[in-house]
Design an enzyme around this catalytic site. Structure first.
Site, PDB file in Angstrom:
ATOM      1  N   ASP A 185       1.764  -1.666  18.318  1.00 37.56           N
ATOM      2  CA  ASP A 185       2.026  -0.729  17.205  1.00 37.56           C
ATOM      3  C   ASP A 185       2.036   0.717  17.716  1.00 37.56           C
ATOM      4  O   ASP A 185       2.940   1.501  17.398  1.00 37.56           O
ATOM      5  CB  ASP A 185       0.920  -0.934  16.141  1.00 37.56           C
ATOM      6  CG  ASP A 185       0.895   0.165  15.104  1.00 37.56           C
ATOM      7  OD1 ASP A 185       1.712   0.129  14.185  1.00 37.56           O
ATOM      8  OD2 ASP A 185       0.042   1.078  15.234  1.00 37.56           O
ATOM      9  N   ILE A 224       0.224  12.655   9.563  1.00 40.56           N
ATOM     10  CA  ILE A 224       0.453  13.814  10.443  1.00 40.56           C
ATOM     11  C   ILE A 224       1.961  14.091  10.485  1.00 40.56           C
ATOM     12  O   ILE A 224       2.730  13.206  10.871  1.00 40.56           O
ATOM     13  CB  ILE A 224      -0.049  13.544  11.881  1.00 40.56           C
ATOM     14  CG1 ILE A 224      -1.525  13.157  11.881  1.00 40.56           C
ATOM     15  CG2 ILE A 224       0.185  14.771  12.761  1.00 40.56           C
ATOM     16  CD1 ILE A 224      -2.067  12.782  13.264  1.00 40.56           C
ATOM     17  N   GLY A 264       1.008   8.193  10.554  1.00 40.66           N
ATOM     18  CA  GLY A 264       0.728   8.292   9.112  1.00 40.66           C
ATOM     19  C   GLY A 264       0.973   9.665   8.528  1.00 40.66           C
ATOM     20  O   GLY A 264       2.106  10.147   8.477  1.00 40.66           O
ATOM     21  N   LYS A 320       5.263   3.641  18.187  1.00 40.28           N
ATOM     22  CA  LYS A 320       5.217   5.062  17.788  1.00 40.28           C
ATOM     23  C   LYS A 320       5.522   5.970  18.984  1.00 40.28           C
ATOM     24  O   LYS A 320       6.254   6.957  18.859  1.00 40.28           O
ATOM     25  CB  LYS A 320       3.836   5.372  17.199  1.00 40.28           C
ATOM     26  CG  LYS A 320       3.550   4.570  15.926  1.00 40.28           C
ATOM     27  CD  LYS A 320       2.090   4.605  15.525  1.00 40.28           C
ATOM     28  CE  LYS A 320       1.818   3.712  14.327  1.00 40.28           C
ATOM     29  NZ  LYS A 320       0.403   3.490  14.050  1.00 40.28           N
ATOM     30  N   GLY A 323     -10.549  -5.547   6.854  1.00 36.44           N
ATOM     31  CA  GLY A 323      -9.113  -5.523   6.547  1.00 36.44           C
ATOM     32  C   GLY A 323      -8.358  -4.463   7.326  1.00 36.44           C
ATOM     33  O   GLY A 323      -7.262  -4.060   6.934  1.00 36.44           O
ATOM     34  N   LYS A 347       8.063   1.507  11.924  1.00 34.10           N
ATOM     35  CA  LYS A 347       8.100   1.858  13.359  1.00 34.10           C
ATOM     36  C   LYS A 347       8.675   0.720  14.199  1.00 34.10           C
ATOM     37  O   LYS A 347       9.373   0.948  15.177  1.00 34.10           O
ATOM     38  CB  LYS A 347       6.700   2.237  13.846  1.00 34.10           C
ATOM     39  CG  LYS A 347       5.663   1.146  13.700  1.00 34.10           C
ATOM     40  CD  LYS A 347       4.375   1.640  13.109  1.00 34.10           C
ATOM     41  CE  LYS A 347       4.427   1.518  11.611  1.00 34.10           C
ATOM     42  NZ  LYS A 347       3.255   1.896  10.894  1.00 34.10           N
ATOM     43  N   THR A 377       0.824  -1.208   0.000  1.00 38.62           N
ATOM     44  CA  THR A 377       0.000   0.000   0.000  1.00 38.62           C
ATOM     45  C   THR A 377       0.855   1.255   0.000  1.00 38.62           C
ATOM     46  O   THR A 377       0.656   2.162  -0.807  1.00 38.62           O
ATOM     47  CB  THR A 377      -0.885  -0.004   1.267  1.00 38.62           C
ATOM     48  OG1 THR A 377      -1.569  -1.254   1.289  1.00 38.62           O
ATOM     49  CG2 THR A 377      -1.884   1.116   1.257  1.00 38.62           C
ATOM     50  N   VAL A 378       1.838   1.314   0.884  1.00 33.35           N
ATOM     51  CA  VAL A 378       2.628   2.543   1.021  1.00 33.35           C
ATOM     52  C   VAL A 378       3.558   2.717  -0.182  1.00 33.35           C
ATOM     53  O   VAL A 378       3.633   3.807  -0.780  1.00 33.35           O
ATOM     54  CB  VAL A 378       3.433   2.543   2.339  1.00 33.35           C
ATOM     55  CG1 VAL A 378       4.164   3.864   2.491  1.00 33.35           C
ATOM     56  CG2 VAL A 378       2.524   2.297   3.534  1.00 33.35           C
TER      57      VAL A 378
HETATM   58  N1  HSE Z   1      -2.392  -0.641  12.112  1.00 31.18           N
HETATM   59  C1  HSE Z   1      -2.039   0.741  12.241  1.00 31.18           C
HETATM   60  C2  HSE Z   1      -3.255   1.508  12.685  1.00 31.18           C
HETATM   61  C3  HSE Z   1      -1.538   1.312  10.947  1.00 31.18           C
HETATM   62  O1  HSE Z   1      -4.342   0.943  12.771  1.00 31.18           O
HETATM   63  O2  HSE Z   1      -3.138   2.674  12.963  1.00 31.18           O
HETATM   64  C4  HSE Z   1      -0.154   1.776  10.912  1.00 31.18           C
HETATM   65  O3  HSE Z   1       0.618   1.600  12.026  1.00 31.18           O
END
Ligand code: HSE
Length: 428
Positions: free
Chosen positions: A203, A138, A136, A207, A189, A107, A14-15
């Site tokens: 996750d 920001i 993302g 960050k 998804g 990350k 995607t990125v």
């Molecule tokens: N899975 C992460 C989220 C996306 O839901 O924010 C990127 O780290």
């Protein structure tokens, strides 16, 4: 114009696809702004034959991202593979070793290996940039590193996992239990391949660790974060909290204390009318407090092709313009190793418990709280069954240690029907 800046892009998910699209769509705009062309010269991904709806014929192909990182016609290695180890780490190390600047959205890689990678990049005179790794689209890394460079940060907070925020807001809006909304998020998804990364707070913890390093000049310390996910948040707590004017958020908080660096990623209650309380669905929000500026709030899309690719291109553009900032805002060798401090700052807490409905039960709970030095701010009893009486208590400010002592004491009273729920109320 000076010579083009030549990119090698590893990872066309995607990125990566988004970065290729921006580079193609905005070629003239980027060249005008940077004073030179941004040119993709080579790419690498797991499958060469997959139809990604991208025009890739003009680029050299490498099966091996390490080989891509080492190519002579690559100035900037753009790592969009992901994962805290394996090919992503090997390729970033190879890129630095062969004198390339690196831009990554990874990350997990930086949360676990940020310090040695930043040291290696700086020793080689190269840049390692990661705007896309946090929140993302920001531009929070740029804001902290540059726009707020004149401040001593006092606190950094953020809702930085869109999936968790989607789950929590959807539970409240549709009055659905966690399991149902988790299944919906999975069908849509939204979840990472390993959903624990999202709902377990990992996750978002990655960050937070990166932001804390820049904000407080410390080495990245992911293991020092107290992490709790959203798996145990019930619809009952969301609804009761809402009724009292709060929203439940998976909130990251980092502060420097006299005992060391406090980093928490956990469900918290925040006032429903605050910016964090009003944050809906998958949107991210980062709040920075600085001694000179006061409070800055930034919100926007935390994931997805366009927003994340936008952040990658921000780093690419800096490099094209010759701006090479240290990875974490100051030379990696200067970053201190702060001890991890457990959260000791006093805060109000939300407590929910089911008591056996018999004389003196509530008095025993109040006594335990009183003996722990915890004062009750608000209390309500609701939804009696034949045998149990659910009780909600909001305490005045207290420490987590005092609260844990009180929770243990409550267990010993014999009047609890189940374990109490305790959620910190963060002042935001
Ligand atoms: N899975 C992460 C989220 C996306 O839901 O924010 C990127 O780290």
């Amino acid at each position: 114009m000076t010579s083009p800046l030549r990119l090698g892009i590893a990872g066309l998910g995607t990125v990566g696809g988004g970065v290729v699209r921006i580079a193609q769509r905005h070629a003239d705009l980027l060249a005008a702004r940077a004073g030179r062309q941004i040119q993709i010269t080579a790419i690498s991904a797991r499958s060469r034959d997959k139809d990604r709806g991208l025009r890739l014929n003009a680029y050299a192909w490498e099966d091996d991202p390490v080989a891509l990182a080492q190519r002579d016609d690559v100035d900037v290695f753009v790592e969009l593979i992901g994962g805290d180890d394996g090919p992503a780490k090997a390729a970033v190390e190879a890129a630095i070793a062969t004198g390339k600047d690196v831009v990554t959205a990874n990350k997990a890689l930086l949360a676990h290996h940020g310090q040695p990678l930043a040291e290696a990049a700086e020793a080689a005179g190269r840049a390692l940039r990661f705007e896309a790794a946090v929140a993302g689209g920001i531009p929070i890394i740029k804001a902290l590193t540059e726009g707020l460079a004149g401040n001593q940060a006092t606190r950094v907070m953020g809702v930085m996992n869109g999936t968790c925020n989607y789950i929590l807001t959807r539970m409240e809006r549709a009055s659905l239990p966690y399991g149902d909304v988790f299944a919906e998020a999975s069908d849509l998804g939204y979840l990472e391949a390993d959903p624990t990364l999202d709902v377990g707070g990992i996750d978002a913890g990655h960050k937070l660790a990166l932001l804390a390093s820049i904000a407080f000049g410390t080495q990245v310390d992911f293991d020092g974060i107290e992490i709790e996910g959203i798996e145990r948040i019930s619809i009952e707590d969301i609804e009761q909290a809402a009724d009292m004017g709060y929203r439940v958020k998976l909130l990251g908080v980092a502060r420097m204390t006299g005992r060391g660096l406090e980093q928490r990623m956990s469900p918290c209650l925040v006032p429903a009318n605050s910016p964090l309380g009003q944050l809906e669905n998958a949107t991210n929000m980062v709040v920075v407090e600085g001694d000179a500026v006061g409070q800055i709030v930034m919100s926007g899309p935390g994931a997805g092709e366009g927003p994340t690719a936008s952040a990658v291109m921000s780093d690419v553009m800096d490099l094209a313009r010759g701006l090479r900032l240290p990875t974490f805002g100051q030379p990696a060798s200067n970053l201190t190793k702060a001890p991890a401090a457990e959260s000791a700052a006093a805060a109000p807490f939300y407590l929910r418990m089911a008591l056996l409905d018999k004389p003196g039960a509530l008095a025993k709970i109040a006594t335990v709280l009183g003996e722990a030095g915890i004062s009750i701010d608000r209390m309500r009893q609701y939804g009696h069954t034949d045998t149990t009486a659910p009780v909600l208590i909001v305490t005045h400010k207290t420490t987590r240690a005092a609260l844990d002592g009180a929770l243990a004491g409550m267990g010993a009273t014999g009047v609890l029907d189940s374990d109490p729920v305790a959620i910190r109320i963060e002042e935001v």
